[in-house]
Every structure is written in structure tokens, then in C-alpha cells.
Design a protein around this motif. Sequence first.
Motif, PDB file in Angstrom:
ATOM      1  N   LYS A   1       3.862  -1.773  -9.823  1.00  0.00           N
ATOM      2  CA  LYS A   1       5.208  -1.309  -9.476  1.00  0.00           C
ATOM      3  C   LYS A   1       5.562  -1.676  -8.032  1.00  0.00           C
ATOM      4  CE  LYS A   1       6.689   0.504 -13.258  1.00  0.00           C
ATOM      5  NZ  LYS A   1       7.825  -0.076 -13.947  1.00  0.00           N
ATOM      6  N   ALA A   2       4.541  -1.854  -7.199  1.00  0.00           N
ATOM      7  CA  ALA A   2       4.759  -2.272  -5.810  1.00  0.00           C
ATOM      8  C   ALA A   2       4.869  -3.796  -5.699  1.00  0.00           C
ATOM      9  CB  ALA A   2       3.615  -1.765  -4.931  1.00  0.00           C
ATOM     10  N   GLY A   3       4.597  -4.507  -6.799  1.00  0.00           N
ATOM     11  CA  GLY A   3       4.725  -5.962  -6.798  1.00  0.00           C
ATOM     12  C   GLY A   3       3.419  -6.723  -6.625  1.00  0.00           C
ATOM     13  N   LYS A   4       2.291  -6.053  -6.819  1.00  0.00           N
ATOM     14  CA  LYS A   4       0.986  -6.700  -6.629  1.00  0.00           C
ATOM     15  C   LYS A   4       0.156  -6.537  -7.902  1.00  0.00           C
ATOM     16  CE  LYS A   4      -1.870  -7.850  -2.965  1.00  0.00           C
ATOM     17  NZ  LYS A   4      -1.446  -9.024  -2.294  1.00  0.00           N
ATOM     18  N   THR A   5      -0.391  -7.637  -8.400  1.00  0.00           N
ATOM     19  CA  THR A   5      -1.192  -7.609  -9.619  1.00  0.00           C
ATOM     20  C   THR A   5      -2.667  -7.416  -9.287  1.00  0.00           C
ATOM     21  OG1 THR A   5       0.365  -9.094 -10.697  1.00  0.00           O
ATOM     22  CG2 THR A   5      -1.817  -8.908 -11.697  1.00  0.00           C
ATOM     23  N   LEU A   6      -3.291  -6.438  -9.929  1.00  0.00           N
ATOM     24  CA  LEU A   6      -4.723  -6.189  -9.762  1.00  0.00           C
ATOM     25  C   LEU A   6      -5.420  -6.367 -11.110  1.00  0.00           C
ATOM     26  CD1 LEU A   6      -4.776  -2.945  -7.559  1.00  0.00           C
ATOM     27  CD2 LEU A   6      -4.850  -5.318  -6.826  1.00  0.00           C
ATOM     28  N   ASN A   7      -6.739  -6.526 -11.065  1.00  0.00           N
ATOM     29  CA  ASN A   7      -7.531  -6.594 -12.288  1.00  0.00           C
ATOM     30  C   ASN A   7      -7.473  -5.254 -13.014  1.00  0.00           C
ATOM     31  OD1 ASN A   7      -8.303  -9.281 -11.891  1.00  0.00           O
ATOM     32  ND2 ASN A   7      -9.999  -8.682 -10.572  1.00  0.00           N
ATOM     33  N   ARG A   8      -7.996  -5.196 -14.229  1.00  0.00           N
ATOM     34  CA  ARG A   8      -7.819  -4.009 -15.060  1.00  0.00           C
ATOM     35  C   ARG A   8      -8.826  -2.881 -14.824  1.00  0.00           C
ATOM     36  NH1 ARG A   8      -7.371   0.204 -16.566  1.00  0.00           N
ATOM     37  NH2 ARG A   8      -6.942   0.991 -18.642  1.00  0.00           N
ATOM     38  N   THR A   9     -10.108  -3.183 -14.738  1.00  0.00           N
ATOM     39  CA  THR A   9     -11.097  -2.108 -14.644  1.00  0.00           C
ATOM     40  C   THR A   9     -11.551  -1.896 -13.199  1.00  0.00           C
ATOM     41  OG1 THR A   9     -13.043  -3.518 -14.920  1.00  0.00           O
ATOM     42  CG2 THR A   9     -11.958  -2.728 -16.952  1.00  0.00           C
TER      43      THR A   9
ATOM     44  N   ILE B   1     -13.725  -2.899   3.327  1.00  0.00           N
ATOM     45  CA  ILE B   1     -13.369  -2.155   4.542  1.00  0.00           C
ATOM     46  C   ILE B   1     -14.519  -1.189   4.847  1.00  0.00           C
ATOM     47  CG2 ILE B   1     -11.766  -0.442   5.512  1.00  0.00           C
ATOM     48  CD1 ILE B   1     -10.524  -3.185   5.074  1.00  0.00           C
ATOM     49  N   TYR B   2     -14.974  -1.198   6.084  1.00  0.00           N
ATOM     50  CA  TYR B   2     -16.080  -0.319   6.471  1.00  0.00           C
ATOM     51  C   TYR B   2     -15.617   0.820   7.380  1.00  0.00           C
ATOM     52  CZ  TYR B   2     -18.882  -4.005   4.462  1.00  0.00           C
ATOM     53  OH  TYR B   2     -19.411  -4.920   3.597  1.00  0.00           O
ATOM     54  N   THR B   3     -14.535   0.582   8.116  1.00  0.00           N
ATOM     55  CA  THR B   3     -14.009   1.612   9.018  1.00  0.00           C
ATOM     56  C   THR B   3     -12.487   1.584   8.946  1.00  0.00           C
ATOM     57  OG1 THR B   3     -13.935   0.074  10.885  1.00  0.00           O
ATOM     58  CG2 THR B   3     -15.942   1.387  10.639  1.00  0.00           C
ATOM     59  N   ASN B   4     -11.865   2.588   9.509  1.00  0.00           N
ATOM     60  CA  ASN B   4     -10.405   2.639   9.603  1.00  0.00           C
ATOM     61  C   ASN B   4      -9.711   2.496   8.247  1.00  0.00           C
ATOM     62  OD1 ASN B   4      -8.015   2.994  10.972  1.00  0.00           O
ATOM     63  ND2 ASN B   4      -7.762   0.821  11.403  1.00  0.00           N
ATOM     64  N   ILE B   5     -10.127   3.314   7.295  1.00  0.00           N
ATOM     65  CA  ILE B   5      -9.525   3.292   5.963  1.00  0.00           C
ATOM     66  C   ILE B   5      -8.060   3.703   6.083  1.00  0.00           C
ATOM     67  CG2 ILE B   5      -9.591   4.350   3.678  1.00  0.00           C
ATOM     68  CD1 ILE B   5     -12.620   4.640   4.060  1.00  0.00           C
ATOM     69  N   GLN B   6      -7.188   2.978   5.391  1.00  0.00           N
ATOM     70  CA  GLN B   6      -5.742   3.197   5.447  1.00  0.00           C
ATOM     71  C   GLN B   6      -5.214   3.643   4.085  1.00  0.00           C
ATOM     72  OE1 GLN B   6      -3.874   2.710   8.339  1.00  0.00           O
ATOM     73  NE2 GLN B   6      -5.875   2.441   9.275  1.00  0.00           N
ATOM     74  N   PRO B   7      -4.086   4.368   4.060  1.00  0.00           N
ATOM     75  CA  PRO B   7      -3.481   4.719   2.779  1.00  0.00           C
ATOM     76  C   PRO B   7      -3.260   3.469   1.926  1.00  0.00           C
ATOM     77  CG  PRO B   7      -2.451   5.967   4.531  1.00  0.00           C
ATOM     78  CD  PRO B   7      -3.354   4.954   5.196  1.00  0.00           C
ATOM     79  N   GLY B   8      -3.622   3.587   0.662  1.00  0.00           N
ATOM     80  CA  GLY B   8      -3.510   2.472  -0.270  1.00  0.00           C
ATOM     81  C   GLY B   8      -4.818   1.739  -0.476  1.00  0.00           C
ATOM     82  N   ASP B   9      -5.801   1.950   0.403  1.00  0.00           N
ATOM     83  CA  ASP B   9      -7.108   1.322   0.207  1.00  0.00           C
ATOM     84  C   ASP B   9      -7.767   1.917  -1.031  1.00  0.00           C
ATOM     85  OD1 ASP B   9      -6.766  -0.233   2.465  1.00  0.00           O
ATOM     86  OD2 ASP B   9      -8.026   1.013   3.747  1.00  0.00           O
ATOM     87  N   LEU B  10      -8.534   1.094  -1.725  1.00  0.00           N
ATOM     88  CA  LEU B  10      -9.176   1.520  -2.962  1.00  0.00           C
ATOM     89  C   LEU B  10     -10.600   1.961  -2.692  1.00  0.00           C
ATOM     90  CD1 LEU B  10      -7.908  -1.294  -5.358  1.00  0.00           C
ATOM     91  CD2 LEU B  10      -6.794   0.847  -4.680  1.00  0.00           C
TER      92      LEU B  10
ATOM     93  N   ILE C   1      -5.064   8.192   0.294  1.00  0.00           N
ATOM     94  CA  ILE C   1      -3.667   8.495   0.640  1.00  0.00           C
ATOM     95  C   ILE C   1      -3.526   9.035   2.066  1.00  0.00           C
ATOM     96  CG2 ILE C   1      -2.959   8.832  -1.754  1.00  0.00           C
ATOM     97  CD1 ILE C   1      -3.021  11.874  -1.213  1.00  0.00           C
ATOM     98  N   GLY C   2      -4.618   9.088   2.799  1.00  0.00           N
ATOM     99  CA  GLY C   2      -4.573   9.570   4.175  1.00  0.00           C
ATOM    100  C   GLY C   2      -5.092  10.986   4.306  1.00  0.00           C
ATOM    101  N   TYR C   3      -5.411  11.365   5.530  1.00  0.00           N
ATOM    102  CA  TYR C   3      -5.842  12.722   5.863  1.00  0.00           C
ATOM    103  C   TYR C   3      -7.059  13.188   5.058  1.00  0.00           C
ATOM    104  CZ  TYR C   3      -1.271  12.489   7.982  1.00  0.00           C
ATOM    105  OH  TYR C   3      -0.182  12.093   8.712  1.00  0.00           O
TER     106      TYR C   3
ATOM    107  N   ASN D   1       0.820  -1.208   0.000  1.00  0.00           N
ATOM    108  CA  ASN D   1       0.000   0.000   0.000  1.00  0.00           C
ATOM    109  C   ASN D   1       0.856   1.261   0.000  1.00  0.00           C
ATOM    110  OD1 ASN D   1      -2.134  -1.754   0.094  1.00  0.00           O
ATOM    111  ND2 ASN D   1      -2.714  -1.291   2.184  1.00  0.00           N
ATOM    112  N   THR D   2       1.882   1.303   0.842  1.00  0.00           N
ATOM    113  CA  THR D   2       2.762   2.469   0.916  1.00  0.00           C
ATOM    114  C   THR D   2       3.487   2.684  -0.405  1.00  0.00           C
ATOM    115  OG1 THR D   2       3.065   2.130   3.288  1.00  0.00           O
ATOM    116  CG2 THR D   2       4.717   3.482   2.165  1.00  0.00           C
ATOM    117  N   LYS D   3       4.002   1.623  -0.973  1.00  0.00           N
ATOM    118  CA  LYS D   3       4.725   1.713  -2.251  1.00  0.00           C
ATOM    119  C   LYS D   3       3.782   2.161  -3.369  1.00  0.00           C
ATOM    120  CE  LYS D   3       8.083   0.798  -5.219  1.00  0.00           C
ATOM    121  NZ  LYS D   3       9.103   1.773  -5.495  1.00  0.00           N
ATOM    122  N   ALA D   4       2.569   1.601  -3.420  1.00  0.00           N
ATOM    123  CA  ALA D   4       1.606   1.965  -4.462  1.00  0.00           C
ATOM    124  C   ALA D   4       1.225   3.447  -4.365  1.00  0.00           C
ATOM    125  CB  ALA D   4       0.365   1.081  -4.376  1.00  0.00           C
ATOM    126  N   VAL D   5       1.021   3.947  -3.160  1.00  0.00           N
ATOM    127  CA  VAL D   5       0.699   5.369  -2.973  1.00  0.00           C
ATOM    128  C   VAL D   5       1.867   6.222  -3.476  1.00  0.00           C
ATOM    129  CG1 VAL D   5       0.352   7.187  -1.245  1.00  0.00           C
ATOM    130  CG2 VAL D   5      -0.966   5.059  -1.111  1.00  0.00           C
TER     131      VAL D   5
END
Length: 150
Positions: free
Chosen positions: A69-77, A89-98, A116-118, A32-36
Motif C-alpha cells: 500500500k506504500a508502493g513497495k513490493t516485498l517477498n511473501r514469507t 540494521i544493527y543499531t538505530n532501528i527506525q519505524p518501519g524496520d522489519l 513503530i518506534g518507542y 516506512n512511514t506509510k507502511a507503519v
Amino acid sequence: MLKKIIVTFFLIVSGGSLFANMGDKAEAAYYNTKAVSVAKSNLGVPYVWGGISPSGFDCSGLVKYSYAKAGKTLNRTAAQMYYGNGYRIYTNIQPGDLMFYAPTKASRPTHVAMYIGYGKMIMASSSKGVMITYTNNSYWHSRYIGTKRV
């Protein structure tokens, strides 16, 4: 002595999963940190429908590229990511969450951004390219349908 025996027994019975889960969380935080960081390095890149590179991104192209680039493969759309990657995720959203958006609450996702936070998210906007905006932005807030962690 009894404590050592109990802890050893617990680790044997659990197969060490207590520590494995701690590793999973650390690994997820790394991706998540690397992707952000990758997404932020592309601020200002123009919007290109179907774009998946620093010469131009669409919303899901930016997210897919950043996680790759962070090393994780995701779907395209956006819809494929929403239905096929991560967990809700319903609470406590973290940087990198979609964060996913749709024209109506009942329709499939058509847009994805990365938290990305804040109270801010980064996304590829059709009008401004890769940009940062607030999650409570009146346009996006009314179209929000959910958040997933990958």
C-alpha cells in the motif's frame, strides 16, 4: 571562488550521488512511514494463516500488505523477506524496520513484525490478531534474530 570550483568538481566526479543518497533516505522514510500507518489502520484485524488482506493477516501478510500500500513490493514469507529484502540494521532501528524472530537463533525466521518506534512493534499475532506490543516482550525478545531496513 575556489570553494565553488571544488564543490562543482566534486559533484561532477561523484555524479551527484551525494544528493541521490539524500533522496534515497527520504524515499525510504516515506515508504516506512506509510507502511507503519497502513499497519496501524489494521489493528484488531483477526489472524488468518496465509492471510494477506484486511479480512485476515498472518505476520508476513500484514507486512507485505502494508508495504504494498506504500508502493513497495516485498517477498511473501518472513524467511523470504529476511533473506531477500532490505539490508541488516544493527543499531538505530527506525519505524518501519522489519524485526525477525525464529524458534532458535540457528533456525530460519518464522515471524516478522514492524518496528513503530518507542520500543514497540506491530504484528499479526496468532492469538490476538494485529496488535502492538513491546520489543522487549519476554516471549519475542528471546526469539529475536535481527532487523532489516527495506
